[in-house]
Enzyme design. Structure first.
Site, PDB file in Angstrom:
ATOM      1  NE  ARG A 120     -16.421  -4.983  10.003  1.00 22.97           N
ATOM      2  CZ  ARG A 120     -16.026  -6.246  10.085  1.00 22.97           C
ATOM      3  NH1 ARG A 120     -14.825  -6.595   9.720  1.00 22.97           N
ATOM      4  NH2 ARG A 120     -16.833  -7.153  10.578  1.00 22.97           N
ATOM      5  CD  GLN A 125     -17.910  -1.636  17.972  1.00 25.16           C
ATOM      6  OE1 GLN A 125     -18.361  -1.619  19.116  1.00 25.16           O
ATOM      7  NE2 GLN A 125     -16.633  -1.470  17.727  1.00 25.16           N
ATOM      8  CG  ASP A 128     -20.194  -5.485  12.216  1.00 21.08           C
ATOM      9  OD1 ASP A 128     -20.473  -6.405  11.413  1.00 21.08           O
ATOM     10  OD2 ASP A 128     -19.057  -5.033  12.357  1.00 21.08           O
ATOM     11  CB  SER A 131     -18.735  -7.989  14.414  1.00 17.22           C
ATOM     12  OG  SER A 131     -17.835  -7.244  13.668  1.00 17.22           O
ATOM     13  CE1 TYR A 227     -13.897  -6.868   6.724  1.00 18.91           C
ATOM     14  CE2 TYR A 227     -14.396  -4.785   5.682  1.00 18.91           C
ATOM     15  CZ  TYR A 227     -14.808  -5.892   6.377  1.00 18.91           C
ATOM     16  OH  TYR A 227     -16.115  -6.035   6.728  1.00 18.91           O
TER      17      TYR A 227
HETATM   18  P1  NAD Z   1     -12.036 -10.904   8.159  1.00 19.81           P
HETATM   19  O1  NAD Z   1     -13.114 -11.860   8.480  1.00 19.81           O
HETATM   20  O2  NAD Z   1     -12.109 -10.100   6.905  1.00 19.81           O
HETATM   21  O3  NAD Z   1     -10.631 -11.692   8.137  1.00 19.81           O
HETATM   22  C1  NAD Z   1     -10.193 -12.457   9.245  1.00 19.81           C
HETATM   23  C2  NAD Z   1      -8.739 -12.171   9.526  1.00 19.81           C
HETATM   24  O4  NAD Z   1      -7.921 -12.800   8.528  1.00 19.81           O
HETATM   25  C3  NAD Z   1      -8.359 -10.703   9.506  1.00 19.81           C
HETATM   26  O5  NAD Z   1      -7.791 -10.344  10.749  1.00 19.81           O
HETATM   27  C4  NAD Z   1      -7.363 -10.594   8.367  1.00 19.81           C
HETATM   28  O6  NAD Z   1      -6.342  -9.635   8.614  1.00 19.81           O
HETATM   29  C5  NAD Z   1      -6.783 -11.986   8.337  1.00 19.81           C
HETATM   30  N1  NAD Z   1      -6.079 -12.355   7.077  1.00 19.81           N
HETATM   31  C6  NAD Z   1      -6.393 -12.056   5.793  1.00 19.81           C
HETATM   32  N2  NAD Z   1      -5.474 -12.585   4.945  1.00 19.81           N
HETATM   33  C7  NAD Z   1      -4.568 -13.244   5.706  1.00 19.81           C
HETATM   34  C8  NAD Z   1      -3.396 -14.014   5.425  1.00 19.81           C
HETATM   35  N3  NAD Z   1      -2.935 -14.180   4.180  1.00 19.81           N
HETATM   36  N4  NAD Z   1      -2.729 -14.551   6.476  1.00 19.81           N
HETATM   37  C9  NAD Z   1      -3.158 -14.364   7.740  1.00 19.81           C
HETATM   38  N5  NAD Z   1      -4.251 -13.660   8.074  1.00 19.81           N
HETATM   39  C10 NAD Z   1      -4.944 -13.099   7.075  1.00 19.81           C
HETATM   40  O7  NAD Z   1     -11.787  -9.895   9.367  1.00 19.81           O
HETATM   41  P2  NAD Z   1     -12.837  -9.345  10.446  1.00 19.81           P
HETATM   42  O8  NAD Z   1     -12.991 -10.278  11.553  1.00 19.81           O
HETATM   43  O9  NAD Z   1     -14.037  -8.929   9.700  1.00 19.81           O
HETATM   44  O10 NAD Z   1     -12.082  -8.071  11.023  1.00 19.81           O
HETATM   45  C11 NAD Z   1     -11.388  -7.153  10.200  1.00 19.81           C
HETATM   46  C12 NAD Z   1     -10.993  -5.918  11.023  1.00 19.81           C
HETATM   47  O11 NAD Z   1     -12.107  -5.066  11.222  1.00 19.81           O
HETATM   48  C13 NAD Z   1     -10.464  -6.214  12.405  1.00 19.81           C
HETATM   49  O12 NAD Z   1      -9.487  -5.268  12.701  1.00 19.81           O
HETATM   50  C14 NAD Z   1     -11.638  -5.972  13.283  1.00 19.81           C
HETATM   51  O13 NAD Z   1     -11.280  -5.693  14.610  1.00 19.81           O
HETATM   52  C15 NAD Z   1     -12.213  -4.767  12.600  1.00 19.81           C
HETATM   53  N6  NAD Z   1     -13.633  -4.593  12.947  1.00 19.81           N
HETATM   54  C16 NAD Z   1     -14.063  -3.341  13.324  1.00 19.81           C
HETATM   55  C17 NAD Z   1     -15.394  -3.169  13.644  1.00 19.81           C
HETATM   56  C18 NAD Z   1     -15.919  -1.835  14.070  1.00 19.81           C
HETATM   57  O14 NAD Z   1     -15.159  -0.960  14.339  1.00 19.81           O
HETATM   58  N7  NAD Z   1     -17.229  -1.694  14.095  1.00 19.81           N
HETATM   59  C19 NAD Z   1     -16.288  -4.227  13.558  1.00 19.81           C
HETATM   60  C20 NAD Z   1     -15.803  -5.460  13.158  1.00 19.81           C
HETATM   61  C21 NAD Z   1     -14.461  -5.628  12.841  1.00 19.81           C
END
Ligand code: NAD
Length: 377
Positions: A120, A125, A128, A131, A227
């Site tokens: 990530r 990106q 990805d 995402s 994560y």
């Molecule tokens: P994910 O699909 O793994 O999870 C979805 C959301 O659920 C997350 O925000 C997580 O914190 C939340 N969660 C987990 N357990 C929980 C609980 N018990 N109660 C409430 N919420 C809970 O997450 P995602 O969409 O894959 O994103 C994870 C992170 O990675 C984010 O910060 C996102 O912005 C980041 N990200 C970065 C890049 C990059 O830099 N290339 C790309 C994609 C995502």
């Protein structure tokens, strides 16, 4: 090299390649050889695929001659039997849960690039797929809920009276959650949101939604990859208790909480759901990994005795399959363009290849997946 795609069974409607992506691969000097009828789920004819530069042949001829095989969902061990030995399978492989596929890939001498393992980083990106698909899922979840609920989302002032805006609660604010918030706000709903990672509070507020805070005690935060860290059982119990109040006030609840590599945390009990108004709608985007909500079933809609509709929509981006395919195919083309030089996969000195290369020469390279396989023996 020769690139093909394996079709996925319904209800999946997404494709791994669409015409613009085929054109790009052909420009990169690859041969795209697709099975006849591949474009069917998106109403693309064989002629449409050929116009973009693909060769369209019988399914077994495409599978058995390809060096690279693109998939939208994990192929079954049987699907793998028709592939050329040593071929590279690329796509969503659900590595922690589709263990028979992972085992068959390793034992069959295939190489596998698993897009769920994409680092990530800013550079990655464009490749990805988690995402790109999560973003569309967040959007589609709100539309599905809006369509099913017996209430309008925006505030409406009419000569007959004023209708209050719907209250939407988004639980889990990663990529899908942010898009769900943005979509619900655009439709005029009043939106509350919550995540265990405090860093997202500012993003929630910048979208005009309210970030709800719960006191869970102890540590909560995120890994270096961004994560969520898994909560303890005690923290999860405290979270469920405090959340029930917000849930009871909501017309629509959208849950997206996942913890990478594990079953989704169970966040809403049947009792919390029973506290919602009849006619309310819950969309559980984590349904395929066990669900955040007690009673949701992946791929089904269930109406509780209290009249709350639980939607375990899966695979959700399939609801917007055309754009989801466009984005997914673009992610894969970027990955191929990056990871191969002169038809040879780059070495694991490359950060992207090192991240996504799940299986190489029969060996599973990812420790957590290997541990899961050993535990499953
Ligand atoms: P994910 O699909 O793994 O999870 C979805 C959301 O659920 C997350 O925000 C997580 O914190 C939340 N969660 C987990 N357990 C929980 C609980 N018990 N109660 C409430 N919420 C809970 O997450 P995602 O969409 O894959 O994103 C994870 C992170 O990675 C984010 O910060 C996102 O912005 C980041 N990200 C970065 C890049 C990059 O830099 N290339 C790309 C994609 C995502």
């Amino acid at each position: 090299m020769v690139v093909t795609c394996l079709p996925s069974p319904p209800p999946e409607r997404r494709l791994a390649l669409v015409p613009v992506a085929i054109e790009k691969l052909v420009k990169l000097s690859h041969v795209v050889r697709l099975p006849a009828g591949y474009g069917g789920p998106l109403h693309l004819s064989d002629a449409d695929l050929e116009r973009a530069g693909a060769e369209v042949v019988a399914a077994d001829a495409a599978a058995s001659s390809a060096d690279v095989v693109l998939v939208v969902s994990p192929p079954s061990p049987k699907d793998l039997e028709g592939l050329k030995r040593g071929a590279t399978v690329v796509g969503f492989l659900d590595p922690f849960f589709s263990l028979p596929t992972v085992r068959a890939l390793a034992e069959g001498g295939f190489r596998a690039l698993c897009v769920e393992l994409m680092p990530r980083t800013t550079y990655a990106q464009k490749m990805d797929a988690l995402s790109s698909q999560a973003s569309l899922a967040g959007y589609a979840a709100v539309l599905a809920a809006a369509e099913r609920i017996d209430k309008v989302l925006p505030m409406m002032s009419t000569p007959a009276g004023t209708i209050a805006p719907a209250r939407v609660f988004v639980l889990g604010v990663g990529v899908a959650g942010l898009q769900a918030i943005a979509t619900a706000k655009r439709l005029g709903a009043r939106v509350d949101a919550y995540d265990t990672r405090p860093v997202v509070a500012e993003q929630v507020r910048s979208l005009g939604a309210r970030f709800v805070e719960f006191d869970l005690g102890g540590e909560q935060g995120q890994t270096a990859q961004g994560y969520a860290q898994a909560l303890t059982d005690e923290q999860l119990a405290r979270q469920r208790e405090q959340m029930a109040k917000v849930v009871a006030q909501s017309d629509i609840v959208i849950t997206t909480a996942q913890v990478f590599g594990r079953a989704a945390p169970r966040l809403l009990s049947a009792a919390a759901i029973a506290g919602m108004k009849p006619g309310s709608v819950v969309v559980d985007l984590a349904a395929s990994t066990g669900g955040n909500v007690e009673g949701t079933v992946a791929g089904e809609e269930v109406v509780t005795d209290e009249g709350v509709r639980l939607m375990g929509l899966h695979p959700l981006p399939a609801a917007v399959a055309r754009d989801a395919s466009l984005m997914y195919a673009a992610n894969l083309v970027h990955l191929i363009a990056h990871a191969w030089t002169d038809d040879a996969l780059k070495s694991t000195d490359d950060e992207i290849v090192d991240g996504v290369l799940l299986i190489d020469e029969g060996a599973v390279r990812h420790d957590a997946v290997r541990a899961r396989l050993e535990a499953d023996r």
